[in-house]
Design an enzyme around this catalytic site. Structure first.
Site, mmCIF file in Angstrom:
data_model
loop_
_atom_site.group_PDB
_atom_site.id
_atom_site.type_symbol
_atom_site.label_atom_id
_atom_site.label_comp_id
_atom_site.label_asym_id
_atom_site.label_seq_id
_atom_site.Cartn_x
_atom_site.Cartn_y
_atom_site.Cartn_z
ATOM 1 N N CYS A 2 0.847 -1.197 0.000
ATOM 2 C CA CYS A 2 0.000 0.000 0.000
ATOM 3 C C CYS A 2 0.879 1.243 0.000
ATOM 4 O O CYS A 2 2.083 1.165 0.175
ATOM 5 C CB CYS A 2 -0.848 -0.006 1.262
ATOM 6 S SG CYS A 2 -1.702 -1.566 1.511
ATOM 7 N N ARG A 27 1.553 1.949 -5.972
ATOM 8 C CA ARG A 27 1.839 0.913 -4.971
ATOM 9 C C ARG A 27 0.609 0.098 -4.622
ATOM 10 O O ARG A 27 0.713 -0.910 -3.910
ATOM 11 C CB ARG A 27 2.403 1.556 -3.710
ATOM 12 C CG ARG A 27 3.691 2.321 -3.902
ATOM 13 C CD ARG A 27 4.113 2.995 -2.603
ATOM 14 N NE ARG A 27 4.342 2.007 -1.571
ATOM 15 C CZ ARG A 27 5.532 1.414 -1.370
ATOM 16 N NH1 ARG A 27 6.554 1.739 -2.145
ATOM 17 N NH2 ARG A 27 5.700 0.520 -0.441
ATOM 18 N N TRP A 75 -3.520 -1.904 -1.400
ATOM 19 C CA TRP A 75 -3.444 -3.164 -2.138
ATOM 20 C C TRP A 75 -3.864 -4.218 -1.127
ATOM 21 O O TRP A 75 -3.170 -4.462 -0.139
ATOM 22 C CB TRP A 75 -2.022 -3.429 -2.635
ATOM 23 C CG TRP A 75 -1.934 -4.615 -3.535
ATOM 24 C CD1 TRP A 75 -2.173 -4.670 -4.874
ATOM 25 C CD2 TRP A 75 -1.614 -5.966 -3.150
ATOM 26 N NE1 TRP A 75 -2.010 -5.944 -5.348
ATOM 27 C CE2 TRP A 75 -1.683 -6.765 -4.306
ATOM 28 C CE3 TRP A 75 -1.287 -6.570 -1.941
ATOM 29 C CZ2 TRP A 75 -1.421 -8.132 -4.296
ATOM 30 C CZ3 TRP A 75 -1.021 -7.926 -1.915
ATOM 31 C CH2 TRP A 75 -1.095 -8.700 -3.087
ATOM 32 N N ASN A 101 0.770 -0.240 6.071
ATOM 33 C CA ASN A 101 1.248 -1.011 4.923
ATOM 34 C C ASN A 101 2.002 -2.193 5.505
ATOM 35 O O ASN A 101 2.956 -2.020 6.257
ATOM 36 C CB ASN A 101 2.180 -0.156 4.047
ATOM 37 C CG ASN A 101 2.837 -0.995 2.955
ATOM 38 O OD1 ASN A 101 2.291 -2.023 2.567
ATOM 39 N ND2 ASN A 101 3.993 -0.568 2.497
ATOM 40 N N GLY A 102 1.553 -3.403 5.195
ATOM 41 C CA GLY A 102 2.232 -4.600 5.716
ATOM 42 C C GLY A 102 1.217 -5.666 6.064
ATOM 43 O O GLY A 102 0.069 -5.609 5.629
ATOM 44 N N GLU A 488 11.010 -12.601 -19.752
ATOM 45 C CA GLU A 488 10.635 -11.215 -19.435
ATOM 46 C C GLU A 488 9.568 -10.712 -20.391
ATOM 47 O O GLU A 488 8.605 -10.054 -19.986
ATOM 48 C CB GLU A 488 11.892 -10.329 -19.491
ATOM 49 C CG GLU A 488 11.663 -8.855 -19.286
ATOM 50 C CD GLU A 488 11.025 -8.489 -17.954
ATOM 51 O OE1 GLU A 488 10.932 -9.355 -17.069
ATOM 52 O OE2 GLU A 488 10.570 -7.331 -17.824
ATOM 53 N N LYS A 492 5.878 -9.358 -19.269
ATOM 54 C CA LYS A 492 5.333 -8.055 -19.671
ATOM 55 C C LYS A 492 3.936 -8.206 -20.253
ATOM 56 O O LYS A 492 3.017 -7.488 -19.920
ATOM 57 C CB LYS A 492 6.250 -7.399 -20.720
ATOM 58 C CG LYS A 492 7.535 -6.803 -20.217
ATOM 59 C CD LYS A 492 7.376 -5.640 -19.298
ATOM 60 C CE LYS A 492 7.454 -5.858 -17.832
ATOM 61 N NZ LYS A 492 8.305 -6.592 -17.060
ATOM 62 N N GLU A 495 1.255 -9.373 -17.564
ATOM 63 C CA GLU A 495 0.938 -8.487 -16.427
ATOM 64 C C GLU A 495 0.214 -7.211 -16.864
ATOM 65 O O GLU A 495 -0.437 -6.575 -16.032
ATOM 66 C CB GLU A 495 2.173 -8.154 -15.617
ATOM 67 C CG GLU A 495 3.187 -7.261 -16.273
ATOM 68 C CD GLU A 495 4.319 -6.915 -15.295
ATOM 69 O OE1 GLU A 495 4.060 -6.752 -14.094
ATOM 70 O OE2 GLU A 495 5.460 -6.794 -15.757
ATOM 71 N N HIS A 511 9.445 -30.453 -25.738
ATOM 72 C CA HIS A 511 9.157 -31.330 -24.580
ATOM 73 C C HIS A 511 7.800 -31.009 -23.990
ATOM 74 O O HIS A 511 7.600 -31.118 -22.783
ATOM 75 C CB HIS A 511 10.274 -31.168 -23.549
ATOM 76 C CG HIS A 511 11.617 -31.510 -24.096
ATOM 77 N ND1 HIS A 511 12.094 -32.791 -24.187
ATOM 78 C CD2 HIS A 511 12.569 -30.718 -24.666
ATOM 79 C CE1 HIS A 511 13.303 -32.788 -24.760
ATOM 80 N NE2 HIS A 511 13.621 -31.549 -25.056
ATOM 81 N N LYS A 610 3.324 -1.926 -7.533
ATOM 82 C CA LYS A 610 4.692 -1.742 -8.006
ATOM 83 C C LYS A 610 5.724 -2.409 -7.114
ATOM 84 O O LYS A 610 6.708 -2.943 -7.586
ATOM 85 C CB LYS A 610 5.012 -0.255 -8.110
ATOM 86 C CG LYS A 610 6.398 0.047 -8.652
ATOM 87 C CD LYS A 610 6.571 -0.457 -10.052
ATOM 88 C CE LYS A 610 7.965 -0.201 -10.586
ATOM 89 N NZ LYS A 610 8.168 -0.846 -11.906
HETATM 90 C C1 AGP Z 1 7.791 -6.620 -13.175
HETATM 91 O O1 AGP Z 1 7.238 -5.945 -14.286
HETATM 92 C C2 AGP Z 1 6.847 -6.637 -12.013
HETATM 93 N N1 AGP Z 1 6.434 -5.320 -11.675
HETATM 94 C C3 AGP Z 1 7.379 -7.444 -10.844
HETATM 95 O O2 AGP Z 1 7.630 -8.751 -11.299
HETATM 96 C C4 AGP Z 1 8.683 -6.925 -10.197
HETATM 97 O O3 AGP Z 1 9.772 -7.098 -11.071
HETATM 98 C C5 AGP Z 1 8.937 -7.744 -8.924
HETATM 99 O O4 AGP Z 1 7.877 -7.515 -8.034
HETATM 100 C C6 AGP Z 1 10.270 -7.393 -8.236
HETATM 101 O O5 AGP Z 1 10.231 -6.062 -7.822
HETATM 102 P P1 AGP Z 1 11.607 -5.384 -7.353
HETATM 103 O O6 AGP Z 1 12.532 -5.389 -8.535
HETATM 104 O O7 AGP Z 1 11.219 -4.005 -6.923
HETATM 105 O O8 AGP Z 1 12.169 -6.207 -6.224
#
Ligand code: AGP
Length: 615
Positions: A2, A27, A75, A101-102, A488, A492, A495, A511, A610
C-alpha cells in the site's frame, strides 16, 4: 504494497495528502482514504473503494481543512477491497485513526484477545485489529500514545509501516515501521511529511529521515522529531538529502508512465554505466566490487536472488558471469531461497536484485544470507531503500523513479549494471583477455545509441500488436542470453494485457509446449545472430510446420528467419552478451501496444502493485 502519506504543519493537509496518494497510487489502488483533524479536534475520515479519484469525487466540494492528516491507498491483503476495509481504521473509541502497509501475522490471536475485552471490529482487516490493540494498550496501561504504540508493536508479529493520528493531540503524528518502508520528510516551516517512499515528499522537501525497523517516530508541530526503538532506546534522527527531481515523477507528455520509461532507456542505461565504464582509458570502476576485492577475488560461486523482472535480470547475469568471468552462478527466486534452508558456502557471494529495494521476499533472503555469513551485494534503483541499506555493498541502477507497475527501464538498467560487473570481474580475474574486454566495453558504451535507434523505428510493432491483441495465449522462445528475455517478454505481456503467456528455452518447446501450437497461437522468437542462431532457426521451422503465427526479433539484415516468420522486428548487430539490452525493447513495446488495444490500464494493471512489500 500500500501507499501511506501523512502531513503535519501550518497548511491544509487535504491537498497534500491527495497529491501524495496520487504519487503513491502505483503501490496499490484497490481503495483510498484519508483522516484529518478538523476544527475543534473533530476526527474526519473519508474512505472509498476504488482509486484516489473516486475518493476525491466522493468528498466533492466539502474538502477537509485540518492541518494534520494521514492518507492511504490500498493493495488488499486481508479483506476484499470495499469501503469498510479501506484505511484509515479507527480504534474502538474512535479517537485514533491508523493507516498501515504490511501484514500483521498474529492478528487473529490479538483479535481474539480484543474480542474478549469487548472490542467490536467492523472490518475484515488486520489493520483495524492493530488500531484497536494500540488503543487497548493505551487505556489499560495509561501510557501516552507514542509509548502505547511502542508497547503494542512489541507484541506484533509481521510487517508494518503505520501512521497514527490522535484526536486528543492535534499537534503530533506518530509513525513506526518494520520490514515495510517509511520515509519522513522534514520541511523548513516546522512541517513533517510521511511517505512510503520519497515520491510524495520530494515536491516539498529534499530532507528526509529513513525510519529503521522497529523504530517509532513522534513528529510535533513545534518541529521536534523524536525517535525511539520499540525497546525504548532513543535514536538520533539522521537527515539525508535526496536527489530525486519532481519532474521525474511526471509523465512528461507521454500518455503513460510505462511508455515514458520505455523511451527513457537510452538515458537510463547511459546513467547506469556512466562513471563505471571508461572507454577512453579502457577501464571499469565499480567501488562496490573494488573495495571488496578480497571477497570477489576468491568467490567460488555467485548466488543471485530476486523476484519477477529482477529475477529475469538475474538469469541474464547467470550467462554473463559464467561466460565472461567463469564464476559458477545459481539464480533463485527470493521467495523460495528464504524458506528452503539453502546451503551457503563461505566463498559464496550473493547478489540481490531489486528495483524498489523493498521487496519483502528479497529483503528476507538477504537477511538470511547475511546471517549465514555471505557477502551480499545489492543492485537497487531506489537510493536509501531498505535493500540498499542492508546489503554490504552494491551498485545503484540510476534509472530514475520507475512508476509504471510493469518494469521496463529498471530491467535494462539492471542488465547494464550486471553486464558491467561481469566484464569487470572477468577482466580483473584474468579470465577475459584485453581484446575481448575492450570489445565488450566499447559495445556497452554504444548501447544507449543503439537503443535509441531501436526506439526510433518501433512503429511496425503497432501492426504486430494489432494482429496479436485478440490472442488468448502466447509463447515466447529464446536460447542462451535470450531465454531470460523470452521470460521477461512473457511477463510483460501477461501483467499488462492479461493474455496468458509463457517463456521457454526454444529447445524446450519440443518437450511439451509444441502441443499448444496452432494457427491461433502467437509465437514470439528471439532469433538474433549468436552462437545458437541456427538452432533457433530449426525451432522456428518446427513451429511453422504446425501452423503457428510467428513474430521474430532478428538482427538487422537477417534473411533466413525473415523468410520463415509472419512478422519480424530488426535490432542492430551487437555482441551476444549485450543483446538482451536491445531485444528487451520490442518486447516491452509489443506488450504496451497490445495492452492498450485491449483497453487495459497499462500503468496500474489489475491485482498488481509496483512494490511487493508483503510476502
Ligand atoms: C515486473 O514488471 C513486475 N512489476 C514485478 O515482477 C517486479 O519485477 C517484482 O515484483 C520485483 O520487484 P523489485 O525489482 O522491486 O524487487
Amino acid at each position: 504494497m500500500c501507499g501511506i502519506v501523512g502531513y503535519l504543519g501550518p497548511n491544509p493537509a487535504f491537498p497534500i495528502l491527495i497529491e501524495g496518494l496520487q504519487r503513491l497510487e502505483y503501490r496499490g489502488y484497490d481503495s483510498a482514504g484519508i483522516a484529518t483533524l478538523e476544527e475543534g479536534c473533530l476526527l474526519r475520515v473519508e474512505k472509498k473503494k476504488g482509486k484516489v479519484v473516486d475518493l476525491t469525487n466522493h468528498i466533492g466540494e466539502h474538502a477537509p481543512t485540518g492541518t494534520i492528516g494521514i492518507g492511504h491507498t490500498r493493495w488488499a491483503t486481508h479483506g476484499p477491497p470495499n469501503d469498510v476495509n479501506s484505511h484509515p481504521h479507527l480504534g474502538g473509541q474512535g479517537k485514533i485513526a491508523l493507516i498501515h502497509n504490511g501484514i500483521i501475522e498474529n492478528y487473529e490471536a490479538i483479535k481474539e484477545l480484543l474480542t474478549h475485552r469487548g472490542h467490536k471490529l467492523v472490518s475484515d482487516t488486520d489493520t483495524e485489529v492493530l488500531a484497536h490493540f494500540i488503543e487497548e494498550v493505551r487505556i489499560s496501561s495509561g501510557l501516552d500514545l507514542p509509548d502505547a504504540v511502542r508497547v503494542a508493536l512489541k507484541e506484533v508479529v509481521g510487517a508494518y509501516a503505520i501512521v497514527v493520528l490522535d484526536q486528543d493531540h492535534p499537534d503530533r503524528l506518530i509513525a513506526a515501521r518494520k520490514s515495510s518502508p517509511l520515509v519522513i520528510g522534514v520541511g523548513s516551516n516546522n512541517e513533517f511529511y510521511v511517505g512510503s517512499d520519497a515520491t510524495p515528499i520530494v515536491a516539498y522537501t529534499k530532507n528526509v529521515v529513513y525510519l529503521e525497523d522497529e523504530e517509532v517516530a513522534t513528529m510535533h508541530r513545534s518541529g521536534e522529531l523524536k525517535i525511539r526503538t520499540i525497546g525504548d532506546v532513543v535514536i538520533t534522527p539522521e537527515i539525508h538529502a535526496i536527489e530525486m527531481e519532481i519532474a521525474s515523477l511526471e509523465k512528461g507528455g507521454y500518455e503513460h508512465f510505462m511508455l515514458k520509461e520505455i523511451f527513457e532507456q537510452p538515458r537510463s542505461i547511459q546513467d547506469s554505466i556512466r562513471g563505471r565504464v571508461r572507454l577512453q582509458t579502457g577501464e571499469i570502476h565499480m567501488s562496490g566490487i573494488d573495495d571488496h576485492w578480497d571477497v570477489w577475488n576468491k568467490a567460488g560461486r555467485i548466488l543471485i536472488i530476486g523476484c519477477g523482472t529482477s529475477w529475469h535480470a538475474g538469469l541474464v547475469a547467470e550467462y554473463l558471469f559464467e561466460s565472461l568471468a567463469r564464476i559458477p552462478v545459481e539464480v533463485e527466486y527470493a521467495s523460495e531461497f528464504r524458506y528452503r534452508n539453502p546451503i551457503i558456502r563461505p566463498d559464496d557471494v550473493v547478489i540481490a536484485i531489486s528495483q524498489s529495494g523493498e521487496t519483502a521476499d528479497t529483503l528476507a533472503a538477504i537477511r538470511l544470507a547475511k546471517e549465514q555469513g555471505a557477502h551480499v551485494f545489492g543492485v537497487c534503483n531506489v537510493v536509501g531503500s531498505s535493500i540498499a541499506r542492508e546489503t554490504h555493498a552494491g551498485a545503484y541502477t540510476h534509472a530514475g523513479p520507475e512508476i509504471g507497475v510493469a518494469s521496463t527501464k529498471a530491467f535494462t538498467a539492471q542488465v547494464a549494471v550486471l553486464s558491467t560487473m561481469a566484464i569487470h570481474l572477468g577482466h580483473k580475474l584474468g579470465r577475459l583477455e584485453d581484446k575481448a574486454f575492450m570489445r565488450l566495453i566499447s559495445g556497452l558504451s554504444n548501447v544507449p545509441g543503439l537503443v535509441d535507434r531501436v526506439l526510433s523505428k518501433a512503429e511496425p510493432l503497432l501492426h504486430v500488436a494489432t494482429v496479436f491483441a485478440s490472442a488468448d495465449n502466447a509463447l515466447y522462445l529464446g536460447r542462451g542470453y535470450q531465454f531470460p528475455v523470452a521470460l521477461e517478454g512473457a511477463l510483460k505481456l501477461k501483467e499488462i494485457s492479461y493474455i496468458h503467456a509463457e517463456g521457454y528455452p526454444a529447445a524446450e518447446m519440443k518437450h511439451g509446449p509444441i502441443a499448444l501450437i496452432d494457427q491461433d497461437m502467437p509465437v514470439i522468437f528471439i532469433a538474433t545472430h549468436d552462437e545458437v542462431y541456427d538452432k533457433v532457426v530449426s525451432n522456428i521451422q518446427e513451429v511453422k510446420a504446425r501452423g503457428g503465427r510467428i513474430f521474430s526479433i532478428v538482427t538487422e539484415g537477417d534473411k533466413k528467419v525473415r523468410a520463415l516468420s509472419d512478422h519480424v522486428f530488426e535490432v542492430p548487430k551487437i555482441h551476444e552478451a549485450l543483446a538482451p539490452l536491445l531485444t528487451a525493447i520490442p518486447m516491452q513495446l509489443l506488450s504496451y501496444h497490445i495492452a492498450l488495444l485491449r483497453g487495459c490500464n497499462v500503468d496500474q494493471p489489475r491485482n498488481l502493485a509496483k512494490s511487493v512489500t508483503v510476502e
